[in-house]
Design a protein around this motif. Sequence first.
Motif, PDB file in Angstrom:
ATOM      1  N   GLU A  32       0.839  -1.207   0.000  1.00 21.79           N
ATOM      2  CA  GLU A  32       0.000   0.000   0.000  1.00 21.79           C
ATOM      3  C   GLU A  32       0.871   1.253   0.000  1.00 21.79           C
ATOM      4  O   GLU A  32       0.532   2.266  -0.608  1.00 21.79           O
ATOM      5  N   GLU A  33       2.026   1.180   0.683  1.00 22.69           N
ATOM      6  CA  GLU A  33       2.834   2.389   0.877  1.00 22.69           C
ATOM      7  C   GLU A  33       3.867   2.617  -0.219  1.00 22.69           C
ATOM      8  O   GLU A  33       4.040   3.726  -0.698  1.00 22.69           O
ATOM      9  N   ILE A  34       4.595   1.568  -0.619  1.00 23.19           N
ATOM     10  CA  ILE A  34       5.657   1.774  -1.615  1.00 23.19           C
ATOM     11  C   ILE A  34       5.636   0.768  -2.760  1.00 23.19           C
ATOM     12  O   ILE A  34       6.266   0.980  -3.788  1.00 23.19           O
ATOM     13  N   GLY A  35       4.895  -0.338  -2.623  1.00 22.83           N
ATOM     14  CA  GLY A  35       4.747  -1.265  -3.741  1.00 22.83           C
ATOM     15  C   GLY A  35       5.894  -2.234  -3.946  1.00 22.83           C
ATOM     16  O   GLY A  35       5.894  -3.008  -4.898  1.00 22.83           O
ATOM     17  N   PHE A  36       6.894  -2.219  -3.035  1.00 26.31           N
ATOM     18  CA  PHE A  36       8.084  -3.070  -3.157  1.00 26.31           C
ATOM     19  C   PHE A  36       8.407  -3.710  -1.818  1.00 26.31           C
ATOM     20  O   PHE A  36       8.237  -3.080  -0.772  1.00 26.31           O
ATOM     21  N   VAL A  37       8.917  -4.955  -1.850  1.00 26.33           N
ATOM     22  CA  VAL A  37       9.536  -5.575  -0.671  1.00 26.33           C
ATOM     23  C   VAL A  37      10.770  -6.349  -1.115  1.00 26.33           C
ATOM     24  O   VAL A  37      10.914  -6.706  -2.291  1.00 26.33           O
ATOM     25  N   ALA A  38      11.664  -6.607  -0.163  1.00 28.30           N
ATOM     26  CA  ALA A  38      12.730  -7.599  -0.337  1.00 28.30           C
ATOM     27  C   ALA A  38      12.281  -8.847   0.430  1.00 28.30           C
ATOM     28  O   ALA A  38      11.842  -8.740   1.576  1.00 28.30           O
ATOM     29  N   LEU A  39      12.349 -10.007  -0.214  1.00 25.83           N
ATOM     30  CA  LEU A  39      11.808 -11.231   0.387  1.00 25.83           C
ATOM     31  C   LEU A  39      12.903 -12.275   0.557  1.00 25.83           C
ATOM     32  O   LEU A  39      13.602 -12.623  -0.404  1.00 25.83           O
ATOM     33  N   LYS A  40      13.028 -12.763   1.802  1.00 25.11           N
ATOM     34  CA  LYS A  40      14.003 -13.827   2.072  1.00 25.11           C
ATOM     35  C   LYS A  40      13.275 -15.159   2.250  1.00 25.11           C
ATOM     36  O   LYS A  40      12.066 -15.207   2.438  1.00 25.11           O
ATOM     37  N   ASN A  41      14.036 -16.252   2.165  1.00 24.82           N
ATOM     38  CA  ASN A  41      13.524 -17.622   2.311  1.00 24.82           C
ATOM     39  C   ASN A  41      12.501 -17.991   1.238  1.00 24.82           C
ATOM     40  O   ASN A  41      11.462 -18.588   1.504  1.00 24.82           O
TER      41      ASN A  41
END
Length: 316
Positions: A32-41
């Motif tokens: 909702e806020e920035i549209g991006f994440v870094a995802l581990k595992n």
Amino acid sequence: MNNIPSVDLSDFLSDDPSRKQKFVNEIGKAYEEIGFVALKNHFLSDNLVEELYKEVKAFFALPLEDKQKYEIEGLGGQRGYISFGKEHAKGKKEGDLKEFWHFGQEPSEDANLIEDYPPNVIVEELKDFNHTGMEAYRMLEKTGIYVLRALAIYIGLDEFYFDHWASNGNSILRPIHYPPITEEPKGAVRAGAHGDINLITLLMGASTGGLQVQRKDGEWIDAIPQEDELVINVGDMLERHTNNKLRSTIHKVINPPKEQWGKPRYSIPFFMHPRSDMKLNCLEECITEENPKQYEDITAGDFLHQRLVEIGLIKK
């Protein structure tokens, strides 16, 4: 916020309902806020990542005439090789400073698709190229399905709402080579500012630097994940389907400082597309008095065609 939030898929996969909900809340809020994440595992092993990069670098190191054998006319760039400068950001005339390859879906026998996907193009010079590429394709697709399940819960849908549409969907794995820059680019960058077309994008290779994301206030920030993390962002299809609840954020790959022009850059995005008959109509769960319906009804297939024309891969 000067970097993108980091989330851990093992939280969602755990048997602990509170950890699962924690992941749902974190990724939903980030989208909702920035549209991006870094995802581990995620599901890509270190060994598979290493093998994929080895094959990709070997392909782009082939002589140009060998690569051009695999540039297939009439496919709108949906499979095989796309040569340097062919693609541009929507609204730009300058071609991006990159060449790339497309692996596409190889649907299961029981897929019951309404369309035929073009076959993947086989590289004769590299015996493991196609096998390794499709192995990575499957692991990224699997990761993406779980991310979409978390988002379905966040939106208020059944957890498995996206499964049918994204499984056997028209997804694309795109190994990209940004060659060394040899002269001052005339208005061109490695990848111009753009939003992605699809539901979500899972990106390998952002840890090498260059990817920038535009915050709501217009500021550009560097997206710098850890080496073992994927960068995952919302695409225009999902933004449209959620009536702008989840954000498809503008991003770009900037040219490096002049002293690093001699270094190539590789990145490998997986563009997760649904089946072409998926309706992208604004979800009722995302329409309110404060946020009335923002978009006309359209299918994923029609939306994709429009956008491929806009970025120059399909000629009008």
